[in-house]
Write an enzyme that holds these catalytic residues in place. Structure first.
Site, mmCIF file in Angstrom:
data_model
loop_
_atom_site.group_PDB
_atom_site.id
_atom_site.type_symbol
_atom_site.label_atom_id
_atom_site.label_comp_id
_atom_site.label_asym_id
_atom_site.label_seq_id
_atom_site.Cartn_x
_atom_site.Cartn_y
_atom_site.Cartn_z
ATOM 1 N N CYS A 92 -20.891 2.250 5.336
ATOM 2 C CA CYS A 92 -20.272 1.761 6.559
ATOM 3 C C CYS A 92 -19.050 2.633 6.815
ATOM 4 C CB CYS A 92 -19.871 0.295 6.403
ATOM 5 S SG CYS A 92 -18.909 -0.382 7.779
ATOM 6 N N CYS A 116 -0.696 5.735 6.396
ATOM 7 C CA CYS A 116 -1.523 5.704 7.606
ATOM 8 C C CYS A 116 -0.708 5.156 8.780
ATOM 9 C CB CYS A 116 -2.755 4.841 7.374
ATOM 10 S SG CYS A 116 -3.735 5.355 5.946
ATOM 11 N N CYS A 128 0.825 -1.205 0.000
ATOM 12 C CA CYS A 128 0.000 0.000 0.000
ATOM 13 C C CYS A 128 0.862 1.258 0.000
ATOM 14 C CB CYS A 128 -0.919 0.004 1.223
ATOM 15 S SG CYS A 128 -2.058 1.419 1.234
ATOM 16 N N ARG A 131 -20.637 -1.489 15.882
ATOM 17 C CA ARG A 131 -19.847 -2.712 15.923
ATOM 18 C C ARG A 131 -18.590 -2.531 16.762
ATOM 19 N NH1 ARG A 131 -20.510 -3.726 11.345
ATOM 20 N NH2 ARG A 131 -18.732 -2.966 10.143
#
Length: 341
Positions: A216, A84, A80, A286
């Site tokens: 979501c 982050c 990636c 969740r």
């Protein structure tokens, strides 16, 4: 003398911790104030049980005693280009993880069968990267179509930033839900990621909504954000009308920029879950990544606010054994929600 910048806690909460009144207001559709949100997060630990008793009224109103299970497959790992700070798959991470391109259809189908075996109602296909190539999207769509034709599973895709035509194609293929987390507050975002912006994430969620995909979007708690910023995150997701809100608690992975971050105390984690239930009362909340290492022995209490869990492993970290999750749900007197397409 009160220090400058100290939140003004509403007198009724400061004196009586009237969590039941907040729960009733949430049920009535009223918007809590920022100060009331801060009161939840900054409540004394002795107030956690009365707080959970109150928010359970809200959770029970919308979801009864059912617990929805979701299962993740790490469909593409590592590789990636994003930076982050929390992620082991990032270009700035030295964590020793598996790295592989997008899994073949047969492996994605096998994952769906495993989700069924684990009693998950939603199967989450997650791929690292800034966004999918058209070839990768073709692979995902091919698998989704076969899953939808043969299994009673809802499909959630999490593939990064999408082009308009890609969002449209996923919806046409039968993907039910698309995940793109806000992760942290707008103010804290530049300290976590610099290769894309907070606004790009917001636009991604808005885009999938336009094409009929259920949005979501959630957060990661424990990345240096303030309590006020946690409240702001909850309101941001309320404004986005996210249908499903995963609340992750940072699991600091060695080799990532946030490897030295401490864990969120279990009692604080419970207050966070309560906050999101009060601010987003009707939404699927969740308990997501990091619940095992942050909530620890208090995991069962999280389900008095949340109504959903990930079952099995996460992307690069291990989850609790599924049998332990089933036992936890049973011991609470709750039941697993069966998938209803």
């Amino acid at each position: 003398m009160k220090a400058i910048g100290t939140p003004q806690i509403p007198e009724t909460l400061e004196k009586a911790a009237d969590w039941q009144a907040l729960a009733q207001r949430a049920l009535d559709g009223e918007r809590l104030s920022v100060e009331e949100g801060l009161a939840v997060l900054e409540a004394d630990n002795d107030e956690v049980m009365p707080l959970l008793q109150a928010v359970f009224r809200v959770r029970k109103h919308f979801y009864g005693k059912k617990v929805k299970l979701n299962m993740i497959i790490n469909a593409k790992s590592g590789l990636c280009p994003e930076d982050c700070g929390y992620c082991a798959q990032s270009v700035v991470s030295s964590a020793p993880i598996a790295k592989y391109p997008l899994l073949e259809k047969a492996t994605l189908l096998a994952g769906a069968r495993e989700a069924m075996a684990r009693q998950a109602g939603t199967y989450c296909i997650v791929a690292s990267g800034k966004g999918p190539t058209d070839k990768e999207l073709d692979q995902v769509i091919e698998a989704v179509k076969e899953i939808r034709a043969t299994m009673p599973l809802k499909i959630c895709a999490c593939l990064g930033l999408l082009k308009d035509d890609q969002a449209e194609r996923l919806a046409e293929a039968g993907v039910h839900r698309y995940n793109h987390n806000l992760n942290t507050s707008r103010a804290n975002y530049p300290s976590i990621t610099t290769t894309h912006t907070y606004d790009q994430r917001v636009e991604s969620v808005e885009k999938v909504k336009r094409y009929g995909l259920s949005p979501c979007s959630g957060v990661i708690i424990g990345m240096g954000e303030t309590n006020r910023e946690i409240v702001e995150m909850a309101y941001a997701l309320r404004e986005l009308e996210a249908d499903s809100i995963p609340i992750n608690f940072l699991n600091a992975i060695p080799g990532t920029p946030l490897e030295q971050a401490g864990r969120t105390p279990a009692m604080k984690a419970l207050k966070v879950l309560a906050l999101f239930r009060l601010i987003c009362p009707s939404k699927e909340i969740r308990v997501a990544g990091g619940r095992e290492v942050n909530l620890r022995t208090l995991q069962p209490l999280g389900l008095y606010a949340a109504n959903s869990l990930f079952v099995g492993d996460y992307l690069t970290t291990k989850g609790q054994d599924a049998a332990a999750d089933y036992q936890m749900i049973e011991d609470l007197g709750f039941e697993i929600e069966q998938c209803a397409l």
